[in-house]
Write a protein that holds these residues in place. Structure first.
Motif, short mmCIF file in Angstrom:
data_model
loop_
_atom_site.label_atom_id
_atom_site.label_comp_id
_atom_site.label_asym_id
_atom_site.label_seq_id
_atom_site.Cartn_x
_atom_site.Cartn_y
_atom_site.Cartn_z
N ARG A 1 0.82 -1.22 0.00
CA ARG A 1 0.00 0.00 0.00
C ARG A 1 0.85 1.26 0.00
O ARG A 1 0.43 2.29 -0.54
CB ARG A 1 -0.92 0.01 1.23
CG ARG A 1 -1.85 -1.18 1.34
CD ARG A 1 -3.13 -0.94 0.60
NE ARG A 1 -3.97 0.01 1.28
CZ ARG A 1 -5.02 0.62 0.73
NH1 ARG A 1 -5.30 0.40 -0.54
NH2 ARG A 1 -5.76 1.47 1.40
N ALA A 2 2.00 1.21 0.65
CA ALA A 2 2.85 2.40 0.74
C ALA A 2 4.31 1.98 0.65
O ALA A 2 4.73 1.00 1.27
CB ALA A 2 2.60 3.13 2.06
N LEU A 3 5.08 2.73 -0.13
CA LEU A 3 6.51 2.47 -0.28
C LEU A 3 7.26 3.79 -0.31
O LEU A 3 7.00 4.65 -1.16
CB LEU A 3 6.80 1.68 -1.56
CG LEU A 3 8.29 1.45 -1.87
CD1 LEU A 3 8.95 0.62 -0.77
CD2 LEU A 3 8.48 0.79 -3.23
N TRP A 4 8.16 3.95 0.65
CA TRP A 4 9.07 5.10 0.71
C TRP A 4 10.49 4.58 0.62
O TRP A 4 10.89 3.71 1.40
CB TRP A 4 8.91 5.84 2.03
CG TRP A 4 7.82 6.84 2.10
CD1 TRP A 4 6.59 6.75 1.55
CD2 TRP A 4 7.86 8.08 2.81
NE1 TRP A 4 5.84 7.85 1.87
CE2 TRP A 4 6.61 8.69 2.64
CE3 TRP A 4 8.83 8.73 3.57
CZ2 TRP A 4 6.30 9.93 3.20
CZ3 TRP A 4 8.53 9.95 4.12
CH2 TRP A 4 7.28 10.55 3.93
N ILE A 5 11.27 5.12 -0.29
CA ILE A 5 12.72 4.88 -0.31
C ILE A 5 13.38 6.25 -0.40
O ILE A 5 13.55 6.81 -1.49
CB ILE A 5 13.13 3.97 -1.48
CG1 ILE A 5 12.45 2.61 -1.36
CG2 ILE A 5 14.65 3.79 -1.50
CD1 ILE A 5 12.82 1.63 -2.45
N ALA A 6 13.68 6.82 0.75
CA ALA A 6 14.28 8.15 0.83
C ALA A 6 15.77 7.99 1.08
O ALA A 6 16.25 8.06 2.21
CB ALA A 6 13.62 8.97 1.95
N MET A 7 16.52 7.76 0.00
CA MET A 7 17.95 7.55 0.07
C MET A 7 18.62 8.32 -1.07
O MET A 7 18.02 8.52 -2.13
CB MET A 7 18.28 6.06 -0.05
CG MET A 7 17.75 5.19 1.06
SD MET A 7 18.04 3.42 0.76
CE MET A 7 19.84 3.38 0.64
N PRO A 8 19.88 8.74 -0.89
CA PRO A 8 20.59 9.42 -1.97
C PRO A 8 21.10 8.42 -3.00
O PRO A 8 22.22 7.92 -2.91
CB PRO A 8 21.74 10.13 -1.24
CG PRO A 8 21.99 9.29 -0.03
CD PRO A 8 20.65 8.75 0.37
N LEU A 9 20.25 8.10 -3.96
CA LEU A 9 20.60 7.17 -5.03
C LEU A 9 20.34 7.84 -6.38
O LEU A 9 19.68 8.89 -6.45
CB LEU A 9 19.78 5.88 -4.91
CG LEU A 9 19.91 5.09 -3.61
CD1 LEU A 9 18.93 3.92 -3.61
CD2 LEU A 9 21.34 4.60 -3.41
N VAL A 10 20.83 7.22 -7.42
CA VAL A 10 20.61 7.72 -8.78
C VAL A 10 19.44 6.95 -9.39
O VAL A 10 19.49 5.72 -9.50
CB VAL A 10 21.87 7.56 -9.64
CG1 VAL A 10 21.61 8.07 -11.06
CG2 VAL A 10 23.04 8.31 -9.01
#
Length: 622
Positions: A414-423
């Motif tokens: 239902r919810a997906l957060w990926i808050a990372m410094p990636l390209v």
């Protein structure tokens, strides 16, 4: 009346559906994220039939945001409504209403009060709250509290005239928020033998409250928490989502050690001091624990969870896991130490930068250890200090669909957060794969709080396909190549339906394209978007610099603010709430206050100059 309505179990099931206040389709401010503290349908149903009265009143009074409605059940000659306009500083409400007593209360004055007080099971809660909003619901109280606040003076008077020890004898859930800090002394009035859940969301600096708590009030709060096992013998869930002073934390940890049937323990800590190894081991042994917040530091995280090795199945019943740790790899070690689990909500917060290999190992471990039918929400957030793009290696910091592949085995996300410094390296086909796998998505934010760090390969057609196949999607964060105008490729499909749930769109560091194309594309696949946000790009090419056409193409904040204004205006026109020929005063005010581009002018049709913002809004939004 049909005989089936006389069966209490059937009628209760009907009430469960009526209780969920669904938003009207086309309501710009309605949606899954909305909050409700009243239900007119339940009120009408209670007046329909005597057989419906008692169960309907139970449902209507079950969850209350404040004591305001209950206090209004006192005799009319005993209470007075006071209207004020400046009760809370910087309030969203122009007018506030609160009550005060005009005379002393006798025993007969409490009859109607007690009739309804016994029906309240939750205080400080909205009428309906969804389980996957646990981390944010406590902070959404400003408007509700400011409209019907309960003052300290009123609560003092009630405590004097109340003849029984508890204000709400059947209360089961209590949330103490920042607006309750001024009468923390009266917290024991709401603690009783039936209370099972206590959530304290009072900031240690009382930010946003009308009154600040004194040191004496904090000291008394410590005594209350330390004696919760006596005051509330049935208490099984204790939460403190906001940071507190160390002596309050110590009292909460003491409760965790002494509660025999602990089901939820979410006490938010900074990195220092973390949970002790003894406390972590104690929580891991509890068979009843379903929700837990775990805090690690460098020492406990470096042990590779070896202290859990004596346990065959640590955290056997865990449903919601919130974890703060220095490294992402320690999150992987914890999931691996759990062997098998049925997690539904998972939140990882770490403070040292990680690469895609560590992220892939975490997702692969979740795939191997967690039930594929239970996981619904995953939040991964890097809270380390921001880094420049030079730090990101092209070989170890690419976010591709192959990295996310283990998650695609969980069909109920239902919810997906990926808050990372990636390209970011996702394209339209990858979004189509996500949309087909997770049709129940309500929140998808990839690399939010950071940037995409290179020109995106996602186009408007890919976003349109995602929102079409995820009709409940409310919030979306990703980068889009706005220069490609291909949304019609999806919108012309025979089965296409625009998404009427999407409200917030974060485009990160997307290149600033033609404002008309962006407006037309977003309105085609999500006509009820409220706000669009974005950041400045750090890799603008010379061609993009040369193609700049004024401040709207140079300033991303001005660009997206103008885009949001156009979308809100068009949504109001579509709903029949605005004359298409009239520019609303709020739009003019917004444009006048925007700097530096608010005063910048472009050639008009008449040969003169007019503000560029107003030209874009009036020409392209109509």
């Amino acid at each position: 009346m049909h005989y089936c309505l006389e069966v209490p179990e059937i009628f209760q099931r009907i009430l469960d559906f009526v209780l969920v206040v669904l938003w009207e389709e086309g309501n710009l401010y309605g949606g899954y994220h909305q909050t409700a503290f009243s239900n007119a349908i339940l009120g009408a149903l209670a007046r329909t039939c005597r057989l419906f009265l008692e169960p309907t009143l139970d449902a209507l009074w079950r969850n209350q945001l404040t004591l305001g409605p209950l206090i209004r059940t006192l005799p009319e000659d005993a209470i007075e409504e006071v209207v004020q306009t400046t009760l809370y500083k910087d309030s969203m409400c122009d007018t506030t209403y609160h009550l005060k007593l005009k005379r002393p209360l006798g025993a007969s004055d409490w009859t109607r009060f007690d009739y309804y007080a016994g029906r309240i099971r939750s205080l400080g809660h909205y009428l309906v709250e969804f389980a996957d909003q646990d981390q944010s619901t406590w902070s959404l109280f400003s408007e509700g509290y400011c409209r019907r606040p309960v003052t300290r003076e009123l609560l003092t008077s009630l405590s004097v005239y109340r003849r029984i020890s508890t204000m709400l004898p059947r209360l089961r859930r209590l949330r103490w928020t920042v607006h309750d800090v001024s009468y923390t002394d009266y917290l024991p009035m709401f603690l009783g033998p039936n209370l099972t859940t206590l959530s304290i969301a009072v900031f240690q600096n009382n930010f946003g409250a009308k009154e600040r708590a004194s040191e004496e009030q904090y000291d008394r709060l410590v005594h209350v928490i330390a004696n919760l096992d006596i005051l509330c013998p049935s208490l099984t869930t204790f939460e403190m989502w906001t940071l507190q002073k160390p002596h309050i934390i110590d009292a909460a940890l003491y409760f965790a050690f002494n509660c025999k049937n602990l089901e939820g323990f979410c006490v938010h800590l900074e990195r220092e001091p973390p949970y002790s190894e003894d406390l972590l081991f104690h929580l891991a042994t509890l068979e009843s624990l379903r929700s837990a917040y775990l805090a690690f530091n460098e020492d406990t995280a470096a042990m590779d969870m070896s202290f859990l090795s004596p346990l065959h199945y640590p955290f056997p019943s865990l449903d919601s896991l919130y974890m703060t740790t220095p490294t992402l790899s320690s999150c992987t070690e914890l999931i691996r130490a759990m062997h098998t689990c049925r997690l539904r909500i998972v939140s990882f917060e770490f403070f040292e930068h990680s690469d895609t290999l560590e992220l892939y190992n975490l997702l692969l471990t979740l795939h191997d250890r967690c039930s594929h039918n239970t996981l619904q929400s995953l939040f991964i957030e890097d809270n380390c200090s921001p880094v420049g793009e030079f730090w990101l290696s092209p070989h170890t910091h690419y976010l591709t669909i192959d990295i996310l592949h283990p998650l695609l085995m969980f069909p109920h996300m239902r919810a997906l957060w990926i808050a990372m410094p990636l390209v970011g390296r996702l394209n339209d086909d990858d979004l189509a794969h996500i949309a087909n796998t997770w049709p129940l998505l309500i929140d998808l934010q990839l690399l939010n709080h950071y940037r995409w760090y290179e020109r995106p390969q996602i186009t408007w057609a890919g976003v349109a396909y995602l929102t079409w196949n995820c009709p409940q999607l409310i919030e979306l964060a990703l980068a889009v190549d706005t220069a490609i105008d291909n949304v019609v490729k999806v919108c012309r499909e025979p089965q296409f339906r625009p998404n009427r749930s999407l409200r917030f769109l974060d485009m990160l560091d997307s290149p600033l394209g033609d404002l008309e194309v962006a407006f037309r594309s977003i309105h085609a696949f999500a006509p009820l978007v409220l706000a669009v946000h974005g950041k400045e790009r750090v890799d603008r090419s010379d061609e993009e610099e040369d193609a700049s056409q004024g401040p709207l193409m140079d300033d991303p904040y001005a660009h997206y603010e103008a885009l949001g204004t156009m979308l809100r205006r068009q949504a109001s026109i579509d709903a029949g709430e605005m004359d298409p020929e009239q520019l609303p005063t709020w739009a003019e005010t917004e444009m006048e206050e925007m700097n530096p581009w608010g005063s910048w002018s472009a050639p008009s049709a008449g040969g003169g100059y007019e503000p560029q913002a107003k030209k874009f809004v009036t020409d392209f939004a109509l």
